[in-house]
Design a protein around this motif. Structure first.
Motif, PDB file in Angstrom:
ATOM      1  N   ARG A 218       0.030   4.920  -7.224  1.00 55.03           N
ATOM      2  CA  ARG A 218       0.458   3.614  -7.721  1.00 55.03           C
ATOM      3  C   ARG A 218       1.866   3.720  -8.306  1.00 55.03           C
ATOM      4  N   ALA A 233       0.259  -0.791  -5.493  1.00 55.33           N
ATOM      5  CA  ALA A 233      -0.198   0.274  -4.605  1.00 55.33           C
ATOM      6  C   ALA A 233      -0.080  -0.215  -3.162  1.00 55.33           C
ATOM      7  N   THR A 290      -5.644  -0.214  -6.673  1.00 53.21           N
ATOM      8  CA  THR A 290      -6.186   0.825  -5.794  1.00 53.21           C
ATOM      9  C   THR A 290      -7.466   0.333  -5.129  1.00 53.21           C
TER      10      THR A 290
END
Length: 668
Positions: A218, A233, A290
């Protein structure tokens, strides 16, 4: 098998964990302080246990109280969330000693990685590059600038950048005080400050069977006060550097026998060097980005790993792009001053999913607040995380900016305008995301918001809606326009304050409706108490108006405007003595640096207020003398309370430099 889980946390992270528990058929237990009695997380759980008190030290940071709550509610597992006790080895041991399942790594791993000093030594032995630890007492000018950091904790607390040796002692003192308050550990150290680095972190998952996943990385470089505000991300690093970061993160995990979810954080330079910063032995605030790009439920995997389940051999590949914006109750224009009070309205447009990955590209919302939530002074001022998931970075940034811009946020000043400005900034869109982004682009993003013309039109809309509201409440002649008279009369005037500036609007009420006095280019199409339609230069625009005590909000596609009505007659009792310094927010006085009679310079710190886990400096507005000091360390103050009075120095009397001899030469 976990059947009943206590979440040792509050707000949106507690609600996020509850969401996964419901999907897995796991019961939920909340803990709540007195300040959180009516908080959403306390009402959403299957059971809730009160922790008497308001402050974190009395409630969410009490190991004994939280473990006792778990046992009393019949929980068989504890999830720490993030913040508070999430990285406390003592808490993890206490949970395990009580016969409960701990959702996280071992106490030994937490203790080792919880100290930034000790963790750097272990990581260096594993072959991962680190920034050297510097002793504050032995620093030379050549070593500057440096970053003073708290050894325990994170979130930007206990951090200070020092560019001059003369400022070092004060920075160390302040960092120690803030670290002790936030983490119970005043240990600090120094390291080289990389002014144009990028903050890249790797999400890891590790099971009890020896499998370690580097799930993805990230980008977290958009920061204020060393705390992240926008994360995304994947990052923009090339594939070679990405693989090197993944390998380093996996090495860190193996070096400490890590189990569960965690994050390994790195500082990356423009020439491709990277250095280990720290490891967060918990779930991160920014974990949703994520989840969006991988499709994983990281909380579910935390529970599955705690139950002994094995990870598959390889993690899923990233798909698309995700960006998260942290929405805070704070004023970026006032040195990021946090706010407290009632959040009257909270609504984000076109939300496709809450606390989980959307079924297709769109907006995800993770929030611990709603309409009517009271935001107090004891906890972090983050209101929500708004996450966009799209096919590529530019489309995702555009989507997120639009969702934030259209959100209804009434009652508290927020950082929404700044977030929108960053997401639309050419440098951000070009991938120029360094940790000094907000410093370099302060002029463009700190003053972002509605244009001056939008403010003026919003003031007009507020005045007309108020007139319509008054007419709707009238008992007689309600069908006539508000303020209408059968004979010509002077225009009606109303005043509102916005951003410290008073705006006066004038309008006339006629048989056919309202007529603005100062805007020949504006026609009032209609005005109700909630909505005003104006035609401006041939273009019709809508303004939605809401009224609250001492606040009028105006939302339109041109931007949000919050207004304070100015009463026609002021209150003489509200006048303050010249030089009075008032509390910008409720809080506790942490330190006082002056005494009555001291001479001070403009900008000199007089005292520090502690609120929302941070210290906030109160400085002298002018050169002068402290003639009154109304508080002492530990004093609790409300917003607007007088803290001190600085009497400005009197200007020196002008000196008569005329030569008497010259005067005598003047003609009579």
């Amino acid at each position: 098998m976990i059947t009943n889980l206590l979440v040792a946390n509050r707000g949106e992270i507690a609600l996020r964990i509850f969401r996964t528990c419901r999907e897995r058929g796991v019961g939920t237990v909340a803990v709540y302080s007195d300040a959180d009695t009516h908080a959403l997380h306390a009402e959403a759980a299957d059971a809730a246990v009160r922790l008497p008190g308001d402050t974190p030290a009395d409630t969410y940071l009490r190991v004994d109280s939280v473990v006792a709550a778990a046992l009393a509610a019949g929980a068989d597992a504890v999830h720490p969330g993030y913040g508070f006790l999430s990285e406390s080895a003592e808490f993890a041991r206490a949970v395990l000693d009580a016969g409960l399942t701990w959702i996280g790594p071992s106490p030994e791993s937490i203790a080792l990685m919880g100290s930034k000093v000790a963790s750097k030594r272990v990581v260096a032995q594993a072959g991962v590059p680190v920034l050297a630890e510097l002793d504050p007492d032995e620093l030379t000018d050549d070593a500057l600038p440096v970053l003073v950091k708290a050894s325990a904790g994170g979130g930007g607390r206990g951090m200070r950048v020092v560019h001059r040796r003369a400022d070092l002692a004060a920075a160390v003192t302040a960092a120690r005080a803030e670290a002790a308050s936030a983490f119970g550990d005043a240990t600090v150290f120094c390291e080289r400050y990389v002014e144009r680095g990028r903050h890249i972190e790797v999400q890891v998952l590790a099971d009890t069977h020896g499998t370690v996943w580097a799930v993805g990385e990230r980008e977290c470089s958009i920061q204020r006060r060393h705390q992240k505000v926008i994360e995304e991300a994947p990052s923009g690093v090339d594939e070679k550097l990405r693989r090197a970061l993944f390998a380093a993160a996996e090495s860190v995990c193996r070096a400490v026998d890590y189990v569960g979810a965690g994050t390994v954080e790195f500082l990356v330079t423009d020439d491709g060097e990277f250095f280990f910063l720290e490891m967060n032995t918990r779930l991160q605030v920014e974990h949703p980005v994520t989840e969006c790009v991988t499709g994983l439920d990281l909380v579910a995997w935390q529970l599955r790993i705690a139950e002994g389940e094995a990870l598959p051999p390889e993690p899923p590949e990233a798909r698309g792009h995700a960006i998260e914006a942290r929405l805070y109750a704070e004023d970026p224009r006032a040195d990021w001053r946090p706010g407290s009070g009632t959040l009257h309205r909270f609504a984000v447009r076109d939300v496709r999913a809450e606390f989980t990955v959307p079924d297709r590209h769109g907006i995800r919302l993770d929030s611990g607040v709603g309409d009517g939530t009271t935001v107090g002074v004891h906890y972090d001022p983050m209101l929500a995380k708004v996450i966009a998931w799209g096919p590529d970075r530019r489309a995702t940034a555009r989507m997120l900016a639009g969702a934030l811009e259209a959100a209804r946020l009434h009652g508290l000043v927020t950082n929404r305008d700044l977030l929108v400005a960053v997401l639309r900034h050419p440098a951000f869109l070009a991938g120029d995301t360094h940790t000094d982004f907000l410093d370099r682009h302060a002029a463009e993003v700190l003053d972002a918001g509605a244009s001056e013309d939008t403010v003026r039109l919003s003031v007009l809309a507020a005045a007309l809606a108020d007139a319509a509201h008054n007419r709707a409440r009238a008992r007689v002649l309600a069908s006539l326009p508000a303020g209408w008279r059968n004979v010509p009369s002077a225009p009606h005037t109303k005043s509102y304050r916005h951003g410290g500036v008073e705006h006066v609007v004038r309008y006339t009420a006629t048989r056919s409706g309202f007529v603005p006095e100062d805007r020949a280019d504006v026609t009032v199409e209609s005005a109700t108490p909630e909505r005003v339609l104006l035609t401006v230069g041939g273009v019709r625009r809508a303004f939605d108006v809401c009224r609250y005590p001492d606040l009028v909000t105006v939302d339109s596609p041109q931007g949000f405007v919050g207004l304070t009505p100015v009463p026609r007659f002021g209150d003489p009792a509200a006048e303050l003595a010249e030089g009075s310094l008032t509390a910008p927010m409720p809080g506790a006085v942490a330190r006082v640096a002056v005494a009555v009679g001291d001479e001070v310079r403009a900008g000199q710190p007089l005292l520090w207020l502690e609120a929302m886990k941070m210290e906030h400096r109160v400085a002298a507005p002018v050169d002068g003398v402290v003639t009154e000091l109304a508080v002492a360390p530990g004093t609790q103050v409300e917003q607007g309370a007088v803290l001190a009075v600085v009497t400005p120095k009197a200007s020196p009397e002008p000196t008569d430099t005329t030569d008497p001899a010259d005067t005598a030469k003047e003609p009579a």
